[in-house]
Design a protein around this motif. Structure first.
Motif, PDB file in Angstrom:
ATOM      1  N   ALA A  21       0.828  -1.202   0.000  1.00 51.92           N
ATOM      2  CA  ALA A  21       0.000   0.000   0.000  1.00 51.92           C
ATOM      3  C   ALA A  21       0.867   1.259   0.000  1.00 51.92           C
ATOM      4  O   ALA A  21       0.571   2.229  -0.709  1.00 51.92           O
ATOM      5  CB  ALA A  21      -0.939  -0.008   1.206  1.00 51.92           C
ATOM      6  N   SER A  22       1.940   1.243   0.777  1.00 50.97           N
ATOM      7  CA  SER A  22       2.860   2.390   0.796  1.00 50.97           C
ATOM      8  C   SER A  22       3.478   2.606  -0.577  1.00 50.97           C
ATOM      9  O   SER A  22       3.627   3.746  -1.030  1.00 50.97           O
ATOM     10  CB  SER A  22       3.974   2.168   1.822  1.00 50.97           C
ATOM     11  OG  SER A  22       3.453   2.122   3.117  1.00 50.97           O
ATOM     12  N   GLY A  23       3.837   1.524  -1.235  1.00 50.02           N
ATOM     13  CA  GLY A  23       4.396   1.635  -2.579  1.00 50.02           C
ATOM     14  C   GLY A  23       3.404   2.211  -3.574  1.00 50.02           C
ATOM     15  O   GLY A  23       3.769   3.035  -4.418  1.00 50.02           O
ATOM     16  N   PHE A  24       2.136   1.797  -3.473  1.00 54.82           N
ATOM     17  CA  PHE A  24       1.104   2.351  -4.350  1.00 54.82           C
ATOM     18  C   PHE A  24       0.988   3.859  -4.149  1.00 54.82           C
ATOM     19  O   PHE A  24       0.906   4.621  -5.102  1.00 54.82           O
ATOM     20  CB  PHE A  24      -0.251   1.693  -4.085  1.00 54.82           C
ATOM     21  CG  PHE A  24      -0.319   0.228  -4.417  1.00 54.82           C
ATOM     22  CD1 PHE A  24       0.527  -0.353  -5.348  1.00 54.82           C
ATOM     23  CD2 PHE A  24      -1.247  -0.570  -3.782  1.00 54.82           C
ATOM     24  CE1 PHE A  24       0.452  -1.707  -5.646  1.00 54.82           C
ATOM     25  CE2 PHE A  24      -1.339  -1.926  -4.079  1.00 54.82           C
ATOM     26  CZ  PHE A  24      -0.487  -2.489  -5.011  1.00 54.82           C
ATOM     27  N   VAL A  25       0.964   4.290  -2.879  1.00 57.07           N
ATOM     28  CA  VAL A  25       0.815   5.713  -2.568  1.00 57.07           C
ATOM     29  C   VAL A  25       2.037   6.493  -3.051  1.00 57.07           C
ATOM     30  O   VAL A  25       1.903   7.570  -3.637  1.00 57.07           O
ATOM     31  CB  VAL A  25       0.567   5.918  -1.061  1.00 57.07           C
ATOM     32  CG1 VAL A  25       0.689   7.380  -0.675  1.00 57.07           C
ATOM     33  CG2 VAL A  25      -0.808   5.384  -0.682  1.00 57.07           C
ATOM     34  N   ARG A  26       3.220   5.961  -2.816  1.00 55.72           N
ATOM     35  CA  ARG A  26       4.427   6.644  -3.303  1.00 55.72           C
ATOM     36  C   ARG A  26       4.412   6.763  -4.821  1.00 55.72           C
ATOM     37  O   ARG A  26       4.795   7.783  -5.386  1.00 55.72           O
ATOM     38  CB  ARG A  26       5.684   5.914  -2.832  1.00 55.72           C
ATOM     39  CG  ARG A  26       6.035   6.172  -1.387  1.00 55.72           C
ATOM     40  CD  ARG A  26       7.446   5.685  -1.060  1.00 55.72           C
ATOM     41  NE  ARG A  26       7.668   4.287  -1.396  1.00 55.72           N
ATOM     42  CZ  ARG A  26       7.396   3.259  -0.603  1.00 55.72           C
ATOM     43  NH1 ARG A  26       6.896   3.475   0.605  1.00 55.72           N
ATOM     44  NH2 ARG A  26       7.623   2.020  -0.978  1.00 55.72           N
ATOM     45  N   GLY A  27       3.956   5.717  -5.483  1.00 55.19           N
ATOM     46  CA  GLY A  27       3.891   5.746  -6.947  1.00 55.19           C
ATOM     47  C   GLY A  27       2.922   6.780  -7.477  1.00 55.19           C
ATOM     48  O   GLY A  27       3.194   7.473  -8.455  1.00 55.19           O
ATOM     49  N   CYS A  93      -3.864  11.269  -3.200  1.00 53.07           N
ATOM     50  CA  CYS A  93      -2.408  11.116  -3.304  1.00 53.07           C
ATOM     51  C   CYS A  93      -1.817  12.164  -4.231  1.00 53.07           C
ATOM     52  O   CYS A  93      -0.766  12.744  -3.931  1.00 53.07           O
ATOM     53  CB  CYS A  93      -2.049   9.727  -3.817  1.00 53.07           C
ATOM     54  SG  CYS A  93      -2.339   8.414  -2.640  1.00 53.07           S
ATOM     55  N   ARG A  94      -2.487  12.401  -5.325  1.00 48.73           N
ATOM     56  CA  ARG A  94      -1.976  13.399  -6.268  1.00 48.73           C
ATOM     57  C   ARG A  94      -2.064  14.804  -5.694  1.00 48.73           C
ATOM     58  O   ARG A  94      -1.230  15.649  -6.000  1.00 48.73           O
ATOM     59  CB  ARG A  94      -2.721  13.286  -7.583  1.00 48.73           C
ATOM     60  CG  ARG A  94      -2.353  11.998  -8.306  1.00 48.73           C
ATOM     61  CD  ARG A  94      -3.038  11.851  -9.613  1.00 48.73           C
ATOM     62  NE  ARG A  94      -2.662  10.571 -10.218  1.00 48.73           N
ATOM     63  CZ  ARG A  94      -3.283  10.034 -11.236  1.00 48.73           C
ATOM     64  NH1 ARG A  94      -4.292  10.660 -11.796  1.00 48.73           N
ATOM     65  NH2 ARG A  94      -2.887   8.879 -11.716  1.00 48.73           N
ATOM     66  N   ARG A  95      -3.081  15.062  -4.873  1.00 49.53           N
ATOM     67  CA  ARG A  95      -3.196  16.377  -4.237  1.00 49.53           C
ATOM     68  C   ARG A  95      -2.023  16.634  -3.296  1.00 49.53           C
ATOM     69  O   ARG A  95      -1.517  17.739  -3.203  1.00 49.53           O
ATOM     70  CB  ARG A  95      -4.510  16.480  -3.468  1.00 49.53           C
ATOM     71  CG  ARG A  95      -4.752  17.872  -2.906  1.00 49.53           C
ATOM     72  CD  ARG A  95      -6.070  18.006  -2.181  1.00 49.53           C
ATOM     73  NE  ARG A  95      -7.164  17.468  -2.957  1.00 49.53           N
ATOM     74  CZ  ARG A  95      -8.194  16.815  -2.436  1.00 49.53           C
ATOM     75  NH1 ARG A  95      -8.268  16.619  -1.134  1.00 49.53           N
ATOM     76  NH2 ARG A  95      -9.153  16.347  -3.189  1.00 49.53           N
ATOM     77  N   TYR A  96      -1.602  15.604  -2.602  1.00 50.86           N
ATOM     78  CA  TYR A  96      -0.462  15.734  -1.695  1.00 50.86           C
ATOM     79  C   TYR A  96       0.863  15.404  -2.397  1.00 50.86           C
ATOM     80  O   TYR A  96       1.895  15.341  -1.766  1.00 50.86           O
ATOM     81  CB  TYR A  96      -0.626  14.813  -0.483  1.00 50.86           C
ATOM     82  CG  TYR A  96      -1.564  15.357   0.544  1.00 50.86           C
ATOM     83  CD1 TYR A  96      -1.106  16.210   1.537  1.00 50.86           C
ATOM     84  CD2 TYR A  96      -2.913  15.023   0.521  1.00 50.86           C
ATOM     85  CE1 TYR A  96      -1.980  16.723   2.482  1.00 50.86           C
ATOM     86  CE2 TYR A  96      -3.787  15.521   1.463  1.00 50.86           C
ATOM     87  CZ  TYR A  96      -3.313  16.367   2.438  1.00 50.86           C
ATOM     88  OH  TYR A  96      -4.164  16.871   3.370  1.00 50.86           O
ATOM     89  N   GLY A  97       0.794  15.187  -3.700  1.00 50.50           N
ATOM     90  CA  GLY A  97       1.969  14.764  -4.448  1.00 50.50           C
ATOM     91  C   GLY A  97       2.995  15.853  -4.651  1.00 50.50           C
ATOM     92  O   GLY A  97       2.876  16.981  -4.167  1.00 50.50           O
ATOM     93  N   GLN A  98       3.979  15.485  -5.411  1.00 52.22           N
ATOM     94  CA  GLN A  98       5.110  16.364  -5.665  1.00 52.22           C
ATOM     95  C   GLN A  98       4.673  17.536  -6.520  1.00 52.22           C
ATOM     96  O   GLN A  98       4.049  17.377  -7.549  1.00 52.22           O
ATOM     97  CB  GLN A  98       6.197  15.571  -6.376  1.00 52.22           C
ATOM     98  CG  GLN A  98       7.544  16.144  -6.234  1.00 52.22           C
ATOM     99  CD  GLN A  98       8.600  15.119  -6.638  1.00 52.22           C
ATOM    100  OE1 GLN A  98       8.302  14.118  -7.252  1.00 52.22           O
ATOM    101  NE2 GLN A  98       9.824  15.381  -6.282  1.00 52.22           N
ATOM    102  N   ARG A  99       5.013  18.718  -6.080  1.00 48.71           N
ATOM    103  CA  ARG A  99       4.707  19.930  -6.818  1.00 48.71           C
ATOM    104  C   ARG A  99       5.873  20.258  -7.746  1.00 48.71           C
ATOM    105  O   ARG A  99       7.019  20.042  -7.420  1.00 48.71           O
ATOM    106  CB  ARG A  99       4.501  21.103  -5.862  1.00 48.71           C
ATOM    107  CG  ARG A  99       3.419  20.867  -4.842  1.00 48.71           C
ATOM    108  CD  ARG A  99       2.134  21.487  -5.300  1.00 48.71           C
ATOM    109  NE  ARG A  99       1.146  21.582  -4.243  1.00 48.71           N
ATOM    110  CZ  ARG A  99       0.230  20.665  -4.019  1.00 48.71           C
ATOM    111  NH1 ARG A  99       0.209  19.574  -4.720  1.00 48.71           N
ATOM    112  NH2 ARG A  99      -0.666  20.821  -3.074  1.00 48.71           N
TER     113      ARG A  99
END
Length: 136
Positions: A21-27, A93-99
């Motif tokens: 699950a962590s890997g999915f979120v990181r991806g 996840c994308r909202r908190y993703g890399q800017r």
């Protein structure tokens, strides 16, 4: 080789579900947070996804349990059948993703095919100096 207890095997399975699950979120987010800096909504997404992976490791659509004369059947919804993130979790996840930040350039030239025509000048209504216009 030492035999593992049922609790140890369940702990291994739970850790594997958390890692997946962590890997999915990181991806999906493009980020790799430190344990102290993970936003609470991201923690919730990882835990919900890990619970789905742990509870339904074979991605079954329905489940039936029987004990003596009693039985219980249930049909799992689409999200519970999946081993991946839900659409809402992906958006989070994308909202908190890399800017995308940092230095960048913006080209301001017209290109090589622009020909200057001194006959085409325009004055604006604010009284500025005339400036050239024309088709490039």
């Amino acid at each position: 080789m030492q035999a593992r207890s049922a609790a140890q095997l369940e702990a291994v399975r739970a850790n594997a579900a958390l890692e997946d699950a962590s890997g999915f979120v990181r991806g999906e987010s493009g980020r790799d947070w430190t344990a102290e800096a993970v936003p609470a909504p991201i923690v919730a997404v990882v835990l919900r996804c890990a619970l789905r992976l742990y509870s339904n490791p074979d991605f079954l659509a329905s489940d039936t349990e029987t004990a003596g004369p009693f039985s219980r059947s249930r049909t799992l919804n689409k999200d519970a059948q999946s081993g991946y993130l839900t659409d809402e979790e992906i958006l989070l996840c994308r909202r908190y993703g890399q800017r995308r930040t940092g230095l960048w350039t913006l080209g301001t030239t017209r290109g090589e095919d622009y020909e200057y025509d001194p006959e085409q000048w325009v004055m604006d209504q604010y009284g500025s100096e005339p400036f050239p216009v024309g088709d490039p």
